[in-house]
Design a protein around this motif. Structure first.
Motif, PDB file in Angstrom:
ATOM      1  N   PHE A 167       0.683  -1.144   0.005  1.00  0.00           N
ATOM      2  CA  PHE A 167      -0.078   0.050   0.105  1.00  0.00           C
ATOM      3  C   PHE A 167       0.666   1.333  -0.001  1.00  0.00           C
ATOM      4  N   SER A 168       2.115   1.285   0.726  1.00  0.00           N
ATOM      5  CA  SER A 168       2.997   2.493   0.715  1.00  0.00           C
ATOM      6  C   SER A 168       3.516   2.896  -0.537  1.00  0.00           C
ATOM      7  N   SER A 169       3.364   2.050  -1.837  1.00  0.00           N
ATOM      8  CA  SER A 169       3.916   2.566  -3.046  1.00  0.00           C
ATOM      9  C   SER A 169       2.880   2.692  -3.829  1.00  0.00           C
ATOM     10  N   VAL A 170       1.451   2.705  -3.488  1.00  0.00           N
ATOM     11  CA  VAL A 170       0.269   3.073  -4.355  1.00  0.00           C
ATOM     12  C   VAL A 170      -0.367   4.447  -3.805  1.00  0.00           C
ATOM     13  N   PHE A 171      -0.571   5.064  -5.026  1.00  0.00           N
ATOM     14  CA  PHE A 171      -1.118   6.554  -5.017  1.00  0.00           C
ATOM     15  C   PHE A 171      -2.264   6.500  -3.966  1.00  0.00           C
ATOM     16  N   ILE A 172      -2.637   7.265  -3.135  1.00  0.00           N
ATOM     17  CA  ILE A 172      -3.756   7.522  -2.047  1.00  0.00           C
ATOM     18  C   ILE A 172      -3.612   6.390  -1.057  1.00  0.00           C
ATOM     19  N   LEU A 173      -3.354   5.267  -1.599  1.00  0.00           N
ATOM     20  CA  LEU A 173      -3.297   4.222  -0.312  1.00  0.00           C
ATOM     21  C   LEU A 173      -2.184   4.400   0.605  1.00  0.00           C
TER      22      LEU A 173
END
Length: 167
Positions: free
Chosen positions: A117-123
């Motif tokens: 999740f730390s590498s996905v926009f917004i997530l």
């Protein structure tokens, strides 16, 4: 009222709510604590505490507006169906309640959120949201209130298929 006019009115209501929420975040919250303000390099003013500007509901008004606005905005893109609108109200209330509870039970949230999740926009903002946010039971009430207000607007604004008489 035509379907276009109804949807346009819903779009105006939802946009007004989102813009009001944006203004509240800009003027009463530090920009570094607000994801979308920091994402677009707006620092925010944080001049006035929300409760001084909007009274007792000031701190939880963004929760009400978020629920309200996203229900109406979602309804703009859905067909005119009473069951779907009830579903939208329940869905957005549940989403807001989950995010509010995530601020209270942040250690549990950390265990279930995958590292990617730390590498996905917004997530990538979910963990910081839980750490920096603070649980407020009035935000839960505001989310329910936003859903109820949106439901009554949908009920008054939309003529459902079953209500339309064919010639």
């Amino acid at each position: 009222m035509s379907k276009f006019k109804s949807k346009f009115n819903l779009f105006l209501f939802s946009s007004s709510g989102l813009l009001t929420g944006f203004a509240i975040y800009y003027w009463v919250r530090p920009g570094s604590q607000v994801y979308f303000l920091s994402a677009i390099n707006i620092t925010g003013d944080a001049t006035y505490p929300a409760h001084n500007v909007f009274g007792i509901w000031g701190d939880c008004l963004p929760s009400l507006l978020h629920t309200f606005s996203f229900i109406l905005l979602s309804a703009v893109f859905c067909s005119m169906n009473k069951k779907r609108h009830i579903f939208l109200c329940v869905f957005w209330i549940v989403v807001n309640v989950i995010f509010e509870l995530a601020q209270k039970y942040d250690s549990f949230v950390f265990k279930i959120i995958p590292d990617w999740f730390s590498s996905v926009f917004i997530l990538e903002n979910i963990k910081p949201y839980c750490i920096n946010g603070s649980f407020d039971p009035f935000d839960l009430l505001a989310s329910f209130a936003g859903g109820i207000i949106a439901y009554f607007i949908l009920k008054g604004e939309i003529k459902y298929e079953s209500d339309i008489k064919c010639l």
